[in-house]
Structures are given as C-alpha cells and as structure tokens.
Design a protein around this motif. Sequence first.
Motif, mmCIF file in Angstrom:
data_model
loop_
_atom_site.group_PDB
_atom_site.id
_atom_site.type_symbol
_atom_site.label_atom_id
_atom_site.label_comp_id
_atom_site.label_asym_id
_atom_site.label_seq_id
_atom_site.Cartn_x
_atom_site.Cartn_y
_atom_site.Cartn_z
ATOM 1 N N GLU A 1 0.780 -1.303 0.159
ATOM 2 C CA GLU A 1 0.061 -0.060 -0.089
ATOM 3 C C GLU A 1 0.841 1.231 0.000
ATOM 4 O O GLU A 1 1.890 1.419 0.935
ATOM 5 C CB GLU A 1 -0.762 -0.041 1.454
ATOM 6 N N TRP B 1 1.953 3.374 3.345
ATOM 7 C CA TRP B 1 2.725 2.493 4.447
ATOM 8 C C TRP B 1 3.988 3.121 4.621
ATOM 9 O O TRP B 1 4.399 3.341 5.973
ATOM 10 C CB TRP B 1 2.929 0.992 4.154
ATOM 11 N N GLU C 1 3.345 5.913 6.679
ATOM 12 C CA GLU C 1 3.073 5.816 8.051
ATOM 13 C C GLU C 1 4.237 5.638 8.946
ATOM 14 O O GLU C 1 4.408 5.887 10.087
ATOM 15 C CB GLU C 1 2.160 4.465 7.826
ATOM 16 N N GLN C 2 5.199 4.564 8.337
ATOM 17 C CA GLN C 2 6.412 4.182 8.919
ATOM 18 C C GLN C 2 7.145 5.728 9.352
ATOM 19 O O GLN C 2 7.590 5.645 10.559
ATOM 20 C CB GLN C 2 7.483 3.356 8.214
ATOM 21 N N THR D 1 5.767 -2.850 9.449
ATOM 22 C CA THR D 1 4.367 -2.720 9.161
ATOM 23 C C THR D 1 3.739 -4.204 9.129
ATOM 24 O O THR D 1 3.949 -5.054 8.289
ATOM 25 C CB THR D 1 4.213 -2.141 7.637
ATOM 26 N N LEU E 1 10.290 1.193 2.421
ATOM 27 C CA LEU E 1 9.621 0.494 3.582
ATOM 28 C C LEU E 1 10.528 -0.354 4.240
ATOM 29 O O LEU E 1 11.276 -1.227 3.702
ATOM 30 C CB LEU E 1 8.620 -0.564 2.849
#
Length: 392
Positions: free
Chosen positions: A25, A28, A31-32, A40, A83
């Motif tokens: 997504e 992500w 968000e991290q 995640t 990520l």
Amino acid sequence: MDFWEADELAAHRATARAWAEANIEPHWAEEQHRTGCHQTMELHARLARDGILAAGWPAEYGGSDVDPAFAQAIFDECAERDLHVDGWTTTSMVLHTIAHTGTEAQKHEYIPAALRGEILIALGYSEPDSGSDAAAAKTTAVRDGDTWVINGQKMFTSTAQVCSHIFVLTRTNPDVPKHKGLSLFLVPTSAPGYDLQPIHTLGGQVTNATFFTDVRVPGSALIGEPDGGWNVMRVALIYERGVSSPSRIEKTLAEDLASWAREARRPDGTTVLDDPLVAERIGRIAVDEEVGRLLGRWTNWQAAKGGIPGVEGSMRKLFFTEAEQRHFSDALDILGAEGLLAPEAPGAPAGGAFEHGFRAAVVTTVYGGTSEILRDIIAQRHLGLPRNRPGG
Ligand SMILES: Cc1cc2nc3c(=O)[nH]c(=O)nc-3n(C[C@H](O)[C@H](O)[C@H](O)COP(=O)(O)OP(=O)(O)OC[C@H]3O[C@@H](n4cnc5c(N)ncnc54)[C@H](O)[C@@H]3O)c2cc1C
C-alpha cells in the motif's frame, strides 16, 4: 565467488515488482515515517502468506518452495519504496541463532511460527549501563523450579512495540567472570510484568525502553545452555553485523543525487552537475556504494554457504555505515540551504529524503556495534593486534 556476476535477481525483478504493486500500500512508507515504527504488520502478513518469509528454510522447519532470490527481490522492492522491515530483520537473526544453538524442540516451535508470521522478535541486549559491553548486562534471570524469573531493564529494544517476543540477555550467575554467567531467553511480550516506553531518536525511528518485573518464563524459553549465553550472543551478533540488511541492492544515493543535480540550476543558468567538484563527489559516492554492495555480497554469500561471516560482517557494517554518513554529509553540502528542508517542508528536494537520510545515518554507526568496537574486532581478529583494553 564471482564479484563481476550480473544481477542474479534479474529474472525475478519483474514478478517481484508486480507482487509489490499488488500488495504494497502506498501509504505504508509515510506511516512508518510518521510513527517511527519500522515494521508494518499488514505487509508482514502478506509476506508470510505468500511464503516469502519462509524462502530458503528447510521444509522440516516450515520452509516454503519460494526461490530465495525471488524473496530477496521482494525485499529490494520494499527498500525501493522506503519501507523498512526491521522487525523481520531482527526476527530472522534470532531464527538463525536458534538454528545454530537451539534444541530441536525450539527449532520446531519458533522457526515455523515465525515463518508463518505469527511471532516477531526484538533484540533485548542493551541496558541503561551496558551497550558496547553487552556482557555487563545486569538484568537477572533466576531459576524457580521449572521456570525462570526475569527482572531488569533493557534500552533501545527496537520494534518491540509490535513484537510478540523479546530475545533477552540476562545474568544467571553473578559469581563468575561476566561472560560466563549470561543466558538468553525468548520472552513473550504478553507475559505479566513486561512493559515498554517509547524512545524517539534523531533519525525519526521510535525505539523502546523495556521493563521486566518478575516476568516468569518456562525452561523451554532458554536458548542455549544456562550460563552459556555468550556463545549464543556471538552467533547472534555475527548475524546482525554480517547479514543484517535484507536488501542486497541498497538504494543508490549517487543516482538520486545525480538526477537532482542534473536538473537543479545555479543562478548563472548552469546545472549543479556542471560543477566538476560536484561530479567528483558524486563519483566518489558511487564507488563507495559499489564497495559496500560487494562487501554485502561477500557476507551474504558466506551465510548462504552455511558459514558465519564474523570479521567480514564487521568490515561490511563499518564500511557501509561510515560511508553512508560521509555521503549524506556530501549530499547536504551539494544541496546547500535546500538540503536542510525536512520531509514535511514544501519544496524539499527528493521529498526531504536527503535531510532525513543525514539524520538517520547518524545512528547507524551506533546500533549493531559501534564503529570503535568494530575496528577493535577487525584489529584483533583480522590483523592479530592485541586487545585495546585489559580484561575487556
Ligand atoms: C536507533 C538505535 C536502535 C537500537 N536498537 C537496538 C536493539 O534493537 N536492541 C539492542 O539491544 N540494542 C539496540 N541499540 C543499542 C546499541 O546496540 C547500543 O547503543 C550500542 O551498542 C552502543 O552502546 P551504548 O549506547 O551503551 O554506548 P557505549 O557502549 O556506552 O559507548 C559510548 C561510546 O564509547 C565507545 N566505546 C565503548 N566501549 C569502547 C571500547 N572498548 N573501545 C573503544 N571505544 C569504546 C563507543 O564506540 C561509543 O562511541 C540501538 C541503538 C540505537 C541508537
């Protein structure tokens, strides 16, 4: 080893990209960045579901038939998308440590569960008064019948906020030299008496202080022999320094910087890259990045053969992390004032990646063994020089 081999993952890149596009997504990474949690869980569940975590492990421990090269290509895709999978990286280190030092029952209990994505393990070595000298740990584990009771505090237990277990270094015998009285336990974070507090770091990562108050674990949670923890730690640390990065093709700063410098213009209308000093610095970064990549291949190759990349892992980590600090410092010099714009700032070059990278690089020479400690290891074990401290 063929140091000139072509990209051995080339055959997997297209399918890995398709997997990443279908499963990762876009929010992500943001968000991290925002939460500072470099793991995640939704991504983790998808990696487990498709057998990617289990690639390369023997079937008897829950290994999948996914080609490890495909799994590697997927982790490269994650790195490409900024990520982190730090919780999986530490889990993987502990699984390899269990494979070398655990009992058959422990291998069957922990390895398949972790490969199915059901357990995630953080490293609980450092304490408020012991980091480099991990063997000075004061957290105690005392035997009580068939169980052990753990008391103490750990510092910098990264990704513990999402982990199901902590791999805890404890003192089980205070009456012998410090390296001889240690033991390691896999402690569930659901155990009564366990607690944590977040620690915010310069690089944006949120790590943790973890607390153990009369935490009771069964005898089967002890990895290795009682008081034999230092032998277990040695294996674990080698995996941390030697094969810690899941990505073999680290994102190249040289390319990112060159594409920015090709477009950015000076007041006189020339591009930043027209400046030969800038081109030279980017060239130096590219050379360092290639050396770091080859050192990574060397240690990964040794690990893949079943070897333990000890001193080579220290060389890799020392070179890679120190080079990264120089590179981001060069990048900020080249960018000038714009380089100080953080990711949240409008107009930040490369979305603030250079500024953030500079801050994040600072801590890399601290965790997993500081540069001073790694130089010491190389001096002693590679060059045969004497220890730099008596009895240390
Ligand atoms: C972001 C981050 C994440 C981390 N994640 C984890 C984790 O998940 N789990 C975990 O257990 N720990 C973790 N750590 C802790 C890390 O391993 C320690 O910070 C590191 O080992 C250094 O220990 P220290 O901070 O106590 O510094 P110290 O050991 O006190 O060192 C202070 C300084 O003295 C130098 N020094 C110390 N001893 C010597 C020596 N013998 N010779 C020469 N110089 C020396 C060091 O190089 C350093 O410059 C993390 C740390 C950070 C910053």
